[in-house]
Design an enzyme around this catalytic site. Structure first.
Site, PDB file in Angstrom:
ATOM      1  N   SER A 105       0.850  -1.194   0.000  1.00  0.00           N
ATOM      2  CA  SER A 105       0.000   0.000   0.000  1.00  0.00           C
ATOM      3  C   SER A 105       0.883   1.240   0.000  1.00  0.00           C
ATOM      4  CB  SER A 105      -0.900   0.011   1.230  1.00  0.00           C
ATOM      5  OG  SER A 105      -1.525   1.275   1.381  1.00  0.00           O
ATOM      6  N   HIS A 116      -1.152  -1.826  -3.895  1.00  0.00           N
ATOM      7  CA  HIS A 116      -2.483  -1.568  -3.349  1.00  0.00           C
ATOM      8  C   HIS A 116      -2.708  -0.063  -3.301  1.00  0.00           C
ATOM      9  CE1 HIS A 116      -6.019  -2.640  -0.882  1.00  0.00           C
ATOM     10  NE2 HIS A 116      -5.765  -1.514  -0.223  1.00  0.00           N
ATOM     11  N   ASP A 173      -5.124   2.931  -2.212  1.00  0.00           N
ATOM     12  CA  ASP A 173      -6.230   3.347  -1.344  1.00  0.00           C
ATOM     13  C   ASP A 173      -6.810   4.651  -1.865  1.00  0.00           C
ATOM     14  OD1 ASP A 173      -6.210   1.347   0.892  1.00  0.00           O
ATOM     15  OD2 ASP A 173      -4.135   2.035   1.039  1.00  0.00           O
ATOM     16  N   MET A 199      -9.552   7.464  -1.570  1.00  0.00           N
ATOM     17  CA  MET A 199     -10.449   8.022  -0.547  1.00  0.00           C
ATOM     18  C   MET A 199     -10.985   9.366  -1.024  1.00  0.00           C
ATOM     19  SD  MET A 199      -8.171   7.172   2.834  1.00  0.00           S
ATOM     20  CE  MET A 199      -7.326   5.598   3.010  1.00  0.00           C
ATOM     21  N   HIS A 208      -8.539  -0.071  -4.046  1.00  0.00           N
ATOM     22  CA  HIS A 208      -9.522  -0.196  -2.964  1.00  0.00           C
ATOM     23  C   HIS A 208     -10.231   1.146  -2.853  1.00  0.00           C
ATOM     24  CE1 HIS A 208     -10.324  -0.733   1.639  1.00  0.00           C
ATOM     25  NE2 HIS A 208     -11.436  -0.757   0.915  1.00  0.00           N
ATOM     26  N   MET A 262     -12.510   3.526  -1.266  1.00  0.00           N
ATOM     27  CA  MET A 262     -13.223   3.917  -0.051  1.00  0.00           C
ATOM     28  C   MET A 262     -13.931   5.230  -0.353  1.00  0.00           C
ATOM     29  SD  MET A 262     -10.340   2.776   2.738  1.00  0.00           S
ATOM     30  CE  MET A 262      -8.984   2.826   1.573  1.00  0.00           C
ATOM     31  N   MET A 319     -11.185  -5.599   6.560  1.00  0.00           N
ATOM     32  CA  MET A 319     -10.474  -4.473   7.177  1.00  0.00           C
ATOM     33  C   MET A 319     -10.238  -4.777   8.654  1.00  0.00           C
ATOM     34  SD  MET A 319     -10.055  -2.215   4.770  1.00  0.00           S
ATOM     35  CE  MET A 319      -9.554  -0.811   5.765  1.00  0.00           C
ATOM     36  N   PHE A 375      -7.035   5.982   7.474  1.00  0.00           N
ATOM     37  CA  PHE A 375      -5.672   6.405   7.786  1.00  0.00           C
ATOM     38  C   PHE A 375      -4.784   5.188   8.010  1.00  0.00           C
ATOM     39  CE2 PHE A 375      -8.374   9.925   9.066  1.00  0.00           C
ATOM     40  CZ  PHE A 375      -7.721  11.014   8.504  1.00  0.00           C
ATOM     41  N   GLY A 376      -3.514   5.333   7.652  1.00  0.00           N
ATOM     42  CA  GLY A 376      -2.551   4.276   7.900  1.00  0.00           C
ATOM     43  C   GLY A 376      -2.002   4.341   9.310  1.00  0.00           C
ATOM     44  N   ASP A 389      -6.383  -6.109   5.366  1.00  0.00           N
ATOM     45  CA  ASP A 389      -5.817  -4.765   5.261  1.00  0.00           C
ATOM     46  C   ASP A 389      -5.971  -4.060   6.600  1.00  0.00           C
ATOM     47  OD1 ASP A 389      -4.971  -2.253   4.572  1.00  0.00           O
ATOM     48  OD2 ASP A 389      -6.504  -1.881   3.054  1.00  0.00           O
ATOM     49  N   GLY A 390      -4.823  -3.680   7.191  1.00  0.00           N
ATOM     50  CA  GLY A 390      -4.841  -2.913   8.428  1.00  0.00           C
ATOM     51  C   GLY A 390      -3.943  -3.492   9.494  1.00  0.00           C
ATOM     52  N   GLY A 391      -2.839  -2.820   9.776  1.00  0.00           N
ATOM     53  CA  GLY A 391      -1.944  -3.259  10.837  1.00  0.00           C
ATOM     54  C   GLY A 391      -1.138  -4.499  10.503  1.00  0.00           C
ATOM     55  N   GLY A 450       1.254  -1.677   4.645  1.00  0.00           N
ATOM     56  CA  GLY A 450       1.384  -0.252   4.381  1.00  0.00           C
ATOM     57  C   GLY A 450       2.495   0.404   5.146  1.00  0.00           C
ATOM     58  N   SER A 451       2.189   0.961   6.313  1.00  0.00           N
ATOM     59  CA  SER A 451       3.142   1.800   7.040  1.00  0.00           C
ATOM     60  C   SER A 451       4.430   1.071   7.383  1.00  0.00           C
ATOM     61  CB  SER A 451       2.491   2.344   8.318  1.00  0.00           C
ATOM     62  OG  SER A 451       2.001   1.292   9.132  1.00  0.00           O
TER      63      SER A 451
END
Length: 363
Positions: A17, A42, A44, A46, A75, A77, A146, A152-153, A185-187, A207-208
């Site tokens: 991401s 990926h 994102d 938004m 993705h 959103m 999710m 937010f990342g 997706d997420g963390g 991502g991050s």
């Protein structure tokens, strides 16, 4: 410098991401992720309406499409994905996933994605039950779970959401003989990869964790993939290493006319087939059998569904060979028939340049 490889072993795949990358130079960020070994990108998207953040749209994606050959996984959103879906498809997205919580009809957008030959998916927020996908599950190629609130990342991974949803998400794409994917997706990072891998996830959106200054992005990607595969191996696969996602096996070797018929039947049931002339025997017409290659991960299903058809085709091939020999005899293999022609070409080529041969006087 971070270098990846063109072929990835194992089952898990990493989608990088770019949400936490430098938006002033996303083209470089995409190339960096590709060099580091990411399997796809990926994106994102938004709109500052469905989620309280604003990122980019189809024009940016179109520019990024020119920077990489990796699959682009969008993705959306956004509140109205159907309104702009053709713009995202025209921009070059290979798959498009959007949120099930939107307030507009969902099926027309899924149908538009499929009409363009792309993979379609639906995503669910942490508080949205998987049952929200039930009316659409037979049309889905992707289910995205999710494990943070979208927008937010850098948020903390919701382990309870993953434990509750990831394994059941597999059932929503059970109708897909091959190619259905569960994304998370997420963390996702090296600390959480083994846990989600043990819940059968196919694609880990990272991502991050990839964009921390001073970190080796390539090493992070390799660790996430390896740990996810390890989780799958020991929790879901009885300690056996998972079948590599890109591995192919030979299902059968047949003369061309029979190979094409069986291939059509298998692909009609959702199992992709690649026909190649490899190590098969030469037939009495001089043409080698075709190998029908299928994904190793689909071999069990192919055996269950198509063993009878394969056996009939092999029996028919034997009868055809016998009948051909009785009527026409046996021709030499193609490779032997082509040899004199190639030899003749070599002799002609060695007799001098084309200009000399064309302008030389005749006796």
């Amino acid at each position: 410098m971070e270098w990846g490889t063109s072929v990835t072993a194992g089952r898990a795949r990493v989608a990088a991401s770019v949400l936490d990358a430098d938006f002033a130079n996303l083209g470089y960020a995409v190339k960096r992720a590709e060099r580091a070994g990411a399997d796809r990108i990926h994106l994102d998207v938004m709109d500052a309406h469905f989620v309280p953040n604003l990122t980019f749209g189809p024009r940016m994606i179109e520019s990024l499409r020119r920077r990489t050959e990796l699959p682009l996984d969008a993705h959306l959103m956004v509140s109205e994905p159907g309104r702009f879906i053709h713009e995202y498809l025209d921009a070059g997205c290979d798959s498009v996933t959007f949120q099930v919580e939107i307030d507009e009809p969902i099926e027309p957008t899924i149908d538009a994605i499929h009409a363009a030959g792309r993979a379609a998916g639906l995503a669910v927020k942490p508080k949205t039950p998987l049952s929200a996908l039930d009316p659409y599950h037979e049309k889905l190629d992707i289910v995205l779970v999710m494990t943070v609130e979208p927008g937010f990342g850098g948020q903390e991974f919701m382990k309870d959401v993953a434990a509750q949803k990831l394994l059941p998400a597999r059932e929503l794409i059970h109708h897909k003989a091959f190619g259905g994917e569960v994304h998370v997706d997420g963390g996702i990072n090296r600390e959480t990869a083994e846990f989600v891998g043990g819940l059968g996830v196919d694609i880990l959106v990272v991502g991050s964790a990839l964009w921390i200054k001073g970190h080796d992005m390539g090493r992070e990607i390799r660790l996430v993939r390896a740990l996810a595969d390890e989780g799958y191996q020991y929790r879901l696969n009885d300690g056996k290493p998972p079948i590599p996602r890109d591995a192919m096996v030979t299902f059968v070797q047949l003369p061309k006319h029979l190979a094409w018929a069986l291939m059509a039947e298998m692909e009609g049931g959702g199992i992709p087939v690649i026909p190649l002339r490899g190590t098969g025997q030469f037939n009495p017409d001089g043409v080698r059998d075709y190998d029908l290659l299928i994904p190793a991960s689909a071999e069990t299903l192919a055996t269950e569904r198509h063993t009878a058809a394969r056996d009939r085709a092999l029996a028919e091939a034997a009868s055809w060979r016998t009948a051909y020999i009785a009527e026409f005899g046996s021709k030499p293999p193609e490779i032997l028939r082509e040899a004199p022609e190639r030899s003749s070409s070599r002799v002609t080529a060695s007799s001098g340049p084309p200009e000399a041969r064309t302008n030389s006087p005749t006796s």
